[in-house]
Design an enzyme around this catalytic site. Structure first.
Site, mmCIF file in Angstrom:
data_model
loop_
_atom_site.group_PDB
_atom_site.id
_atom_site.type_symbol
_atom_site.label_atom_id
_atom_site.label_comp_id
_atom_site.label_asym_id
_atom_site.label_seq_id
_atom_site.Cartn_x
_atom_site.Cartn_y
_atom_site.Cartn_z
ATOM 1 N N TYR A 104 0.833 -1.204 0.000
ATOM 2 C CA TYR A 104 0.000 0.000 0.000
ATOM 3 C C TYR A 104 0.865 1.252 0.000
ATOM 4 C CZ TYR A 104 -3.210 3.640 1.519
ATOM 5 O OH TYR A 104 -3.943 4.791 1.596
ATOM 6 N N GLU A 189 -3.674 7.272 -4.290
ATOM 7 C CA GLU A 189 -3.561 6.036 -3.524
ATOM 8 C C GLU A 189 -3.368 4.861 -4.471
ATOM 9 O OE1 GLU A 189 -6.079 4.447 0.177
ATOM 10 O OE2 GLU A 189 -7.078 4.035 -1.712
#
Ligand code: GDP
Ligand code: MN
Length: 378
Positions: A104, A189
């Site tokens: 992530y 993101e």
């Protein structure tokens, strides 16, 4: 806030040299069939709904296919489906890559620190809110200096990378930072950032462009709309309805109580997903309409927190009871109620008739709502 669909985010990524799977936007099963038949999109492939809500993987809006027929079938299954109130009109068809690990990475703005913030985690592919704080690296970034080498090394250590994979992420960090700055993003993101072979690939892209910079981005003029489709319906009906990223529905009255209710849920580990401010209404039909709209957002549980004043408790209870009767049993969700104030006794009695117990204390009821959203029976 200009929230971009995944394929638009990936278009930006491509311009900055960020590694991506091979993919194409499709709008029909036939297109999916022909692109896989021709080999433009290699098999196996991934078929992904292009909606703004997250959690598509869990929600059946990301499917895999290993033949052209399967790709067409997956496309047929996803197109037209309603995902958190948004109808799927576009798909992203991508080659399916063999993933070794899911990581992530995100860049966002920390408004209280007034700095960009990098968040990294070795636990990608799940919602970041569900990752333990101790497994997250939060790194404030100097807006002018950008990412320094030692900051990048900290990220690589957090991700547990070395060798050529580390090198690949190092380069990607620079590119993400450049994209974040030059595109005036308030969020970039990548979840998951997938380790594939020796390198990394951005499998998903979430990009939000900062509102105050949209004048520099005429290219987003046609999609500059904050409202989700359900919010649009609500606006037309004059209902104060806002969709957030979580899963608990909140019905309250008055801006103050509504905000406080969101805070209390958050405090007990819940994630508010939709909220409705009933304001001052004396029409049960209005309450019914609002509640049915909320049902369409598919909340995991609903917390009704009413303080009866102009909006009397019995009005709300009557509207609610009528609405519940209209929701098909298969689509029902747990409901936790707390109604106090004007005509409280009457309201509680009406709710009891409809099979709903009204709790008294705010904390107790908020905790019950959070538990219900996680599967406990209220
Ligand atoms: P989201 O659930 O809306 O965030 O959608 P994502 O784009 O993140 O996809 C959800 C999940 O699908 C990912 O976490 C991956 O596990 C899986 N996925 C997506 N693309 C691929 C791919 O190319 N290969 C493999 N093996 N899995 C994929
Ligand atoms: Mn994702």
């Amino acid at each position: 806030m200009v929230k971009l669909a995944e394929w638009r985010g990936k278009e930006i990524f491509r311009r900055y040299g960020i590694a991506l799977p091979r993919g194409r936007v499709v709008r029909s099963p036939e297109e999916a069939l022909s692109l896989t038949e021709s080999g433009d999109i290699p098999l196996p492939c991934v078929v992904k709904a292009q909606v703004l809500a997250g959690g598509r993987g869990k929600g059946g809006a990301v499917r895999f296919a290993s033949s052209p027929a399967e790709a067409a079938e997956a496309a047929r299954g996803i197109l037209g489906m309603e995902f958190h109130g948004e109808t799927v009109k576009e798909l992203l068809l991508e080659e399916k890559l063999p993933i070794a690990r899911e990581l992530y990475l995100s860049l966002t703005l920390d408004r209280s620190a007034r700095l960009p913030l990098l968040i990294a985690s070795a636990h990608g592919g799940v919602e970041i809110e569900s990752v333990a704080e101790s497994d997250l690296l939060r790194l404030p970034i100097h807006p002018f200096a950008g990412l320094s080498s030692y900051e990048k090394r900290r990220v690589l250590r957090t991700l547990g990378l070395s060798g050529s994979t580390a090198k690949s992420v190092d380069g990607m960090l620079d590119r993400l930072w450049r994209a974040f700055q030059h595109e005036d993003a308030e969020l970039i993101e990548v979840n998951p950032l997938a380790v594939v072979g020796e390198g990394v690939v951005a499998l998903d892209a979430k990009v939000i462009i900062e509102d105050d910079a949209t004048f520099r981005h005429p290219e987003y003029a046609d999609i500059r709309d904050d409202r989700t489709p359900l919010e649009e319906v609500a606006r037309e009906k004059g209902i104060a309805f806002v969709q957030l990223d979580g899963d608990i529905g909140v019905i309250a009255n008055g801006a103050g109580l509504t905000m406080a209710t969101l805070d209390v849920l958050q405090q007990f580990g819940g994630r508010p997903g939709v909220f409705l401010d009933l304001g001052g209404t004396d029409d049960p039909a209005k309450v019914t309409e609002a509640f049915l709209l909320m049902a369409r957002a598919k909340p995991s549980a609903v917390f009704l927190n009413i303080f009866g004043g102009v909006t009397r408790c019995d009005t709300v209870a009557r509207g609610l009871a009528a609405a519940i009767a209209q929701v098909p049993p298969a689509e029902r969700f747990p409901l936790v109620a707390r109604i106090r104030g004007n005509n409280e006794e009457e309201g509680i009695a009406i709710l009891r008739e409809a099979g709903i117990t009204s709790l008294h204390e705010l904390q107790e009821s908020a905790q019950a709502a959070v538990a219900a959203s996680k599967g406990a029976r209220p």
